[in-house]
Design a protein around this motif. Structure first.
Motif, short mmCIF file in Angstrom:
data_model
loop_
_atom_site.label_atom_id
_atom_site.label_comp_id
_atom_site.label_asym_id
_atom_site.label_seq_id
_atom_site.Cartn_x
_atom_site.Cartn_y
_atom_site.Cartn_z
N VAL A 143 -10.06 -0.04 0.22
CA VAL A 143 -10.66 -0.89 1.21
C VAL A 143 -11.90 -0.39 1.93
O VAL A 143 -11.36 0.56 2.97
N PRO A 144 -13.08 -0.62 1.91
CA PRO A 144 -13.99 0.02 2.82
C PRO A 144 -13.72 -0.15 4.23
O PRO A 144 -13.24 -1.05 4.80
N LEU A 145 -13.79 1.07 4.83
CA LEU A 145 -13.77 0.97 6.26
C LEU A 145 -15.15 0.54 6.95
O LEU A 145 -16.36 1.27 6.59
N ALA A 159 -5.93 2.56 0.35
CA ALA A 159 -5.87 1.05 -0.06
C ALA A 159 -6.93 0.55 -0.94
O ALA A 159 -6.80 -0.43 -1.26
N ASN A 214 -6.58 5.97 10.23
CA ASN A 214 -7.04 4.81 9.64
C ASN A 214 -8.20 4.94 8.64
O ASN A 214 -8.13 3.96 7.42
N GLU A 215 -8.89 5.90 8.68
CA GLU A 215 -9.84 6.29 7.46
C GLU A 215 -9.25 6.69 6.11
O GLU A 215 -9.48 6.05 5.18
N HIS A 246 -7.48 3.48 4.68
CA HIS A 246 -8.53 2.52 4.07
C HIS A 246 -8.68 3.24 2.70
O HIS A 246 -9.05 2.45 1.74
N HIS A 263 0.72 -1.12 0.04
CA HIS A 263 0.01 0.01 0.00
C HIS A 263 1.02 1.37 0.10
O HIS A 263 2.08 1.06 0.52
N THR A 299 -5.47 2.79 17.09
CA THR A 299 -5.15 3.21 15.57
C THR A 299 -5.67 4.69 15.63
O THR A 299 -6.90 4.67 16.11
#
Length: 75
Positions: A69-71, A67, A60-61, A64, A5, A55
């Motif tokens: 990728v849904p959180l 990446a 983190n949001e 995601h 990532h 985290t």
């Protein structure tokens, strides 16, 4: 170095943050200044216990999103 990532995790200031800065081999050394995804400029803490910290929610949001990728938020 393999990097799946466009960010790396870095513990700092009592939380695990994410950064798009180039991660040195072995991780960000303790004391290294790093700009993280929540917009802060923090000093890394590469201690064993630091990896157990919570985290940073904004990092983190944003991680995601980077990446793709849904959180999933559990309530």
């Amino acid at each position: 170095m393999y990097r799946p990532h466009p960010f790396s995790w870095v513990p700092a200031a009592g939380q695990r943050h994410a950064s798009t800065e180039s991660r040195p081999p072995g991780g960000f050394p303790t004391g290294m200044a790093v700009t993280v995804l929540c917009g802060e400029f923090l000093h890394a803490d590469n201690s064993e216990l630091a990896w157990l910290w919570n985290t940073c929610p904004p990092c983190n949001e944003k991680a995601h999103l980077l990446a793709g990728v849904p959180l999933v938020i559990q309530r």
